[in-house]
Design an enzyme around this catalytic site. Structure first.
Site, PDB file in Angstrom:
ATOM      1  N   LYS A 115       0.834  -1.209   0.000  1.00 14.48           N
ATOM      2  CA  LYS A 115       0.000   0.000   0.000  1.00 14.48           C
ATOM      3  C   LYS A 115       0.864   1.253   0.000  1.00 14.48           C
ATOM      4  O   LYS A 115       0.524   2.255  -0.612  1.00 14.48           O
ATOM      5  CB  LYS A 115      -0.970   0.000   1.182  1.00 14.48           C
ATOM      6  CG  LYS A 115      -2.131  -0.953   0.970  1.00 14.48           C
ATOM      7  CD  LYS A 115      -3.161  -0.851   2.072  1.00 14.48           C
ATOM      8  CE  LYS A 115      -4.339  -1.777   1.778  1.00 14.48           C
ATOM      9  NZ  LYS A 115      -5.208  -1.966   2.939  1.00 14.48           N
ATOM     10  N   LYS A 132      -4.078  -9.260  -7.303  1.00  4.59           N
ATOM     11  CA  LYS A 132      -5.211  -9.728  -6.518  1.00  4.59           C
ATOM     12  C   LYS A 132      -6.445  -8.874  -6.823  1.00  4.59           C
ATOM     13  O   LYS A 132      -6.318  -7.658  -7.003  1.00  4.59           O
ATOM     14  CB  LYS A 132      -4.812  -9.553  -5.044  1.00  4.59           C
ATOM     15  CG  LYS A 132      -5.748 -10.118  -4.049  1.00  4.59           C
ATOM     16  CD  LYS A 132      -5.321  -9.715  -2.648  1.00  4.59           C
ATOM     17  CE  LYS A 132      -5.646  -8.264  -2.353  1.00  4.59           C
ATOM     18  NZ  LYS A 132      -5.451  -7.837  -0.978  1.00  4.59           N
ATOM     19  N   LYS A 150     -10.711  -3.819  -4.263  1.00  4.75           N
ATOM     20  CA  LYS A 150     -11.598  -2.674  -4.430  1.00  4.75           C
ATOM     21  C   LYS A 150     -10.837  -1.502  -5.031  1.00  4.75           C
ATOM     22  O   LYS A 150     -11.354  -0.743  -5.841  1.00  4.75           O
ATOM     23  CB  LYS A 150     -12.173  -2.244  -3.075  1.00  4.75           C
ATOM     24  CG  LYS A 150     -13.066  -3.285  -2.445  1.00  4.75           C
ATOM     25  CD  LYS A 150     -13.360  -2.949  -0.970  1.00  4.75           C
ATOM     26  CE  LYS A 150     -13.842  -4.175  -0.221  1.00  4.75           C
ATOM     27  NZ  LYS A 150     -13.242  -4.332   1.114  1.00  4.75           N
TER      28      LYS A 150
HETATM   29  P1  TYM Z   1     -10.725  -6.581   3.242  1.00  2.26           P
HETATM   30  O1  TYM Z   1     -11.861  -5.652   3.458  1.00  2.26           O
HETATM   31  O2  TYM Z   1      -9.640  -6.207   2.310  1.00  2.26           O
HETATM   32  O3  TYM Z   1     -11.278  -7.981   2.729  1.00  2.26           O
HETATM   33  C1  TYM Z   1     -12.290  -8.702   3.423  1.00  2.26           C
HETATM   34  C2  TYM Z   1     -12.024 -10.203   3.291  1.00  2.26           C
HETATM   35  O4  TYM Z   1     -11.967 -10.562   1.900  1.00  2.26           O
HETATM   36  C3  TYM Z   1     -10.760 -11.265   1.634  1.00  2.26           C
HETATM   37  N1  TYM Z   1     -10.293 -10.901   0.274  1.00  2.26           N
HETATM   38  C4  TYM Z   1     -10.009 -11.796  -0.677  1.00  2.26           C
HETATM   39  N2  TYM Z   1     -10.035 -13.143  -0.691  1.00  2.26           N
HETATM   40  C5  TYM Z   1      -9.665 -13.756  -1.838  1.00  2.26           C
HETATM   41  N3  TYM Z   1      -9.280 -13.093  -2.960  1.00  2.26           N
HETATM   42  C6  TYM Z   1      -9.236 -11.744  -2.986  1.00  2.26           C
HETATM   43  N4  TYM Z   1      -8.863 -11.107  -4.091  1.00  2.26           N
HETATM   44  C7  TYM Z   1      -9.612 -11.029  -1.812  1.00  2.26           C
HETATM   45  N5  TYM Z   1      -9.675  -9.711  -1.492  1.00  2.26           N
HETATM   46  C8  TYM Z   1     -10.098  -9.661  -0.210  1.00  2.26           C
HETATM   47  C9  TYM Z   1      -9.777 -10.790   2.684  1.00  2.26           C
HETATM   48  O5  TYM Z   1      -8.759 -11.734   2.882  1.00  2.26           O
HETATM   49  C10 TYM Z   1     -10.667 -10.612   3.893  1.00  2.26           C
HETATM   50  O6  TYM Z   1     -10.813 -11.831   4.588  1.00  2.26           O
HETATM   51  N6  TYM Z   1      -7.748  -6.252   7.220  1.00  2.26           N
HETATM   52  C11 TYM Z   1      -8.983  -6.834   6.745  1.00  2.26           C
HETATM   53  C12 TYM Z   1     -10.187  -6.429   7.549  1.00  2.26           C
HETATM   54  C13 TYM Z   1     -10.107  -6.714   9.009  1.00  2.26           C
HETATM   55  C14 TYM Z   1     -10.150  -7.987   9.633  1.00  2.26           C
HETATM   56  C15 TYM Z   1     -10.077  -7.730  11.022  1.00  2.26           C
HETATM   57  C16 TYM Z   1     -10.239  -9.269   9.142  1.00  2.26           C
HETATM   58  C17 TYM Z   1      -9.998  -5.796  10.000  1.00  2.26           C
HETATM   59  N7  TYM Z   1      -9.987  -6.396  11.222  1.00  2.26           N
HETATM   60  C18 TYM Z   1     -10.071  -8.781  11.930  1.00  2.26           C
HETATM   61  C19 TYM Z   1     -10.238 -10.330  10.076  1.00  2.26           C
HETATM   62  C20 TYM Z   1     -10.158 -10.074  11.452  1.00  2.26           C
HETATM   63  C21 TYM Z   1      -9.191  -6.363   5.317  1.00  2.26           C
HETATM   64  O7  TYM Z   1      -8.654  -5.402   4.868  1.00  2.26           O
HETATM   65  O8  TYM Z   1     -10.122  -7.050   4.640  1.00  2.26           O
END
Ligand code: TYM
Length: 331
Positions: free
Chosen positions: A112, A195, A198
């Site tokens: 990032k 990957k 968003k």
């Molecule tokens: P975020 O919002 O980026 O994504 C949410 C979930 O979707 C999964 N994900 C994917 N899985 C497969 N292929 C992809 N291209 C892909 N893009 C996203 C992510 O692995 C995630 O499980 N840091 C986290 C949010 C968070 C969180 C937490 C998660 C904050 N606190 C505590 C678990 C526990 C995040 O940015 O997710």
């Protein structure tokens, strides 16, 4: 009592099929095995440039889409991170046990900050992002964290933070395990390079209609060896085939793999079959989302209840933490 399960999603844009396959679909499967808590992590979303006027709506939409995608509010709690201030409170305490060196090794931070348009976007919040994530999980002493592959490193750090805190202050937090799906843990974007995400605009949104999805699948990258319709390909290296594995029944997977290897079918035919199967998964979600959209108070109720329950659970841990770290109690 079942152990807590925790997971989160950022309200930083449209929820896409990567989120669904890597996370949400897996969450739904685990609803009965654990006591599940799901969180729309709005404070995390502040770490990257975002539209202030859209944040509240996106937070609501993220909740709505998750419910539509199968998070049955009768079987889990769903809430907004900023509605339970203990998340940021515990994060501060964890900041003081987390080595800077560990944070600087986080792949997501490095990626990032490389992508950031200017130095000023690389803020301290982006750096300590995983500390807030650890606090999300450990605040509830959750034992299971279902996530996509990109979050594994953050869960490893969460375990490290739990160990550091326990070593300094006495056994307080369990070490949570990540649960990563066998299929779909890392969905590539339609560009076939990075990957699906968003922020990269290489995604298919869960609420996109059939026409719009087809418009995106049309130019999506396939096996580069298939320049002409008559060139055979290798399904295992094709991103469209990997999506078939997540959306199509086994007989369609077999049919397209065979057709690709023998040049029996072209990439457009293969994409048409994927499109049909994908819409078969997305359309029921879209219908539920439309129904919820007509009754926003149902979503509000779920979020209210989630915040109330989670604030109570969180306070129990915070009382223990304040005592452990030696803060003076208020009279
Ligand atoms: P975020 O919002 O980026 O994504 C949410 C979930 O979707 C999964 N994900 C994917 N899985 C497969 N292929 C992809 N291209 C892909 N893009 C996203 C992510 O692995 C995630 O499980 N840091 C986290 C949010 C968070 C969180 C937490 C998660 C904050 N606190 C505590 C678990 C526990 C995040 O940015 O997710």
């Amino acid at each position: 009592m079942k152990p807590f399960l925790f997971s989160g999603i950022q309200p930083s844009g449209e929820i896409h099929i990567g989120n669904y396959l890597g996370a949400i679909r897996n969450w739904v499967k685990l609803l009965d095995e654990y006591d599940p808590l799901f969180c729309i992590v709005d404070y995390h979303a502040l770490t990257q440039p975002y539209d202030r006027d859209l944040l509240a709506q996106r937070t609501f939409d993220a909740a709505l889409v998750n419910i539509a995608a199968g998070l049955d509010p009768e079987r889990c709690r769903l809430f907004v991170q900023s509605h339970v201030p203990a998340h940021t409170e515990l994060a501060w305490v964890f900041n003081t046990v987390t080595p800077m060196g560990d944070l600087s090794r986080m792949t997501q931070f490095k990626e990032k900050s490389q992508r950031a348009e200017s130095e000023s976007y690389i803020n301290a919040g982006l750096f300590t992002y995983p500390v807030l994530q650890a606090s999300d999980i450990l605040l509830y002493k959750a034992q299971a964290v279902p996530v996509g592959e990109d979050q594994i490193q953050h869960i490893e750090l969460t375990r490290e933070i739990a160990r550091k805190f326990n070593a300094r202050y006495g056994e307080t937090f369990p070490e949570p395990k990540q649960i990563v799906p066998k299929e779909g843990a890392r969905i590539l974007g339609l560009d076939g390079k990075a990957k699906m995400s968003k922020s990269l605009n290489n995604y298919v949104g869960l609420l996109e209609d059939s026409k719009s999805v087809w418009k995106k699948l049309g130019p999506a990258v396939t096996d580069p060896a298939r320049v002409k319709r008559t060139d055979p390909g290798t399904p295992e290296i094709c991103n469209i085939y990997s999506l078939h594995k997540s959306f199509s029944p086994p007989e369609d997977q077999q049919h397209v793999a065979e057709g690709c290897r023998t040049a029996g079918i072209g990439c457009v035919d293969c994409k048409k079959i994927l499109h049909k199967n994908m819409m078969g998964v997305l359309e029921p979600i879209q219908e539920k989302a439309a129904a919820l959209r007509a009754q926003p108070e149902r979503v509000e109720e779920v979020l209210d209840r989630g915040a109330r329950d989670c604030a109570d659970l969180a306070e129990r841990t915070m009382e223990e933490v304040r005592d452990r770290i030696g803060l003076r109690a208020r009279r």
